[in-house]
Design a protein around this motif. Sequence first.
Motif, PDB file in Angstrom:
ATOM      1  N   VAL A   7       0.831  -1.196   0.000  1.00  0.00           N
ATOM      2  CA  VAL A   7       0.000   0.000   0.000  1.00  0.00           C
ATOM      3  C   VAL A   7       0.868   1.250   0.000  1.00  0.00           C
ATOM      4  N   GLY A   8       2.185   1.036   0.130  1.00  0.00           N
ATOM      5  CA  GLY A   8       3.122   2.157   0.101  1.00  0.00           C
ATOM      6  C   GLY A   8       2.791   3.176   1.167  1.00  0.00           C
ATOM      7  N   GLY A   9       2.737   4.448   0.792  1.00  0.00           N
ATOM      8  CA  GLY A   9       2.426   5.518   1.729  1.00  0.00           C
ATOM      9  C   GLY A   9       0.962   5.906   1.720  1.00  0.00           C
ATOM     10  N   ARG A  10       0.111   5.067   1.114  1.00  0.00           N
ATOM     11  CA  ARG A  10      -1.318   5.384   1.045  1.00  0.00           C
ATOM     12  C   ARG A  10      -2.023   4.888   2.302  1.00  0.00           C
ATOM     13  N   GLY A  11      -3.029   5.607   2.710  1.00  0.00           N
ATOM     14  CA  GLY A  11      -3.744   5.275   3.932  1.00  0.00           C
ATOM     15  C   GLY A  11      -5.145   4.770   3.674  1.00  0.00           C
ATOM     16  N   LEU A  12      -5.775   4.319   4.752  1.00  0.00           N
ATOM     17  CA  LEU A  12      -7.102   3.724   4.663  1.00  0.00           C
ATOM     18  C   LEU A  12      -7.966   4.236   5.809  1.00  0.00           C
ATOM     19  N   GLY A  64      -2.875  10.497   6.686  1.00  0.00           N
ATOM     20  CA  GLY A  64      -2.027  10.642   7.859  1.00  0.00           C
ATOM     21  C   GLY A  64      -1.375   9.325   8.234  1.00  0.00           C
ATOM     22  N   ALA A  65      -0.462   9.409   9.206  1.00  0.00           N
ATOM     23  CA  ALA A  65       0.309   8.241   9.629  1.00  0.00           C
ATOM     24  C   ALA A  65      -0.583   7.112  10.152  1.00  0.00           C
ATOM     25  N   ARG A  66      -1.639   7.445  10.892  1.00  0.00           N
ATOM     26  CA  ARG A  66      -2.537   6.406  11.413  1.00  0.00           C
ATOM     27  C   ARG A  66      -3.233   5.652  10.291  1.00  0.00           C
ATOM     28  N   ALA A  67      -3.672   6.367   9.276  1.00  0.00           N
ATOM     29  CA  ALA A  67      -4.360   5.736   8.147  1.00  0.00           C
ATOM     30  C   ALA A  67      -3.401   4.852   7.354  1.00  0.00           C
ATOM     31  N   VAL A  68      -2.166   5.303   7.208  1.00  0.00           N
ATOM     32  CA  VAL A  68      -1.158   4.488   6.510  1.00  0.00           C
ATOM     33  C   VAL A  68      -0.864   3.222   7.315  1.00  0.00           C
ATOM     34  N   ALA A  69      -0.692   3.357   8.632  1.00  0.00           N
ATOM     35  CA  ALA A  69      -0.448   2.190   9.482  1.00  0.00           C
ATOM     36  C   ALA A  69      -1.621   1.219   9.416  1.00  0.00           C
ATOM     37  N   CYS A  70      -2.827   1.739   9.393  1.00  0.00           N
ATOM     38  CA  CYS A  70      -4.034   0.919   9.303  1.00  0.00           C
ATOM     39  C   CYS A  70      -4.019   0.108   7.996  1.00  0.00           C
ATOM     40  N   ALA A  71      -3.698   0.753   6.900  1.00  0.00           N
ATOM     41  CA  ALA A  71      -3.649   0.078   5.600  1.00  0.00           C
ATOM     42  C   ALA A  71      -2.565  -0.995   5.582  1.00  0.00           C
ATOM     43  N   ARG A  72      -1.414  -0.678   6.147  1.00  0.00           N
ATOM     44  CA  ARG A  72      -0.310  -1.652   6.152  1.00  0.00           C
ATOM     45  C   ARG A  72      -0.632  -2.862   7.020  1.00  0.00           C
ATOM     46  N   ARG A  73      -1.261  -2.637   8.186  1.00  0.00           N
ATOM     47  CA  ARG A  73      -1.640  -3.769   9.055  1.00  0.00           C
ATOM     48  C   ARG A  73      -2.637  -4.681   8.348  1.00  0.00           C
TER      49      ARG A  73
END
Length: 141
Positions: A7-12, A64-73
């Motif tokens: 997902v790279g740097g994209r968030g969810l 934001g960082a939280r959305a990116v972390a959410c997508a990566r998890r």
Amino acid sequence: GPATWSVGGRGLDPAIASGIDSRLRQTMSGHALVVRGEAGLSRALADLEGLRSELGGSCQDGSGARAVACARRLSGRLLCAEAIVRAALLRRESRGSHYRRDAPFENPSLARRIVVSLRGDGVLDARLDEAAPAPARGAVS
């Protein structure tokens, strides 16, 4: 392709992630637990591919960082689930506590470890390790 698991740097959005995660749990609970079969595992794999596609289409640049972390998890959970399903599809036998409805007995020729790897093109491969037999029952490896 290569971007399918990244997902790279994209968030969810967490609400979207929650929905995808809920369907992931339903898929794995319904088709990939201790009692399984080819039809259910194949269905699970198709469902996981759909969820991965939905994840990729739902991620947004500039999050934001939280959305990116959410997508990566969530991407990691989907990747792990696909690895489990691909390995289970390859193991066409019942072994240990895992029971295959369509293959109710152990097959000594399948007493091998299964190796799952993520290729550079983003595709997961599962194969029997022909060089190494599976550990004996009760053995720690």
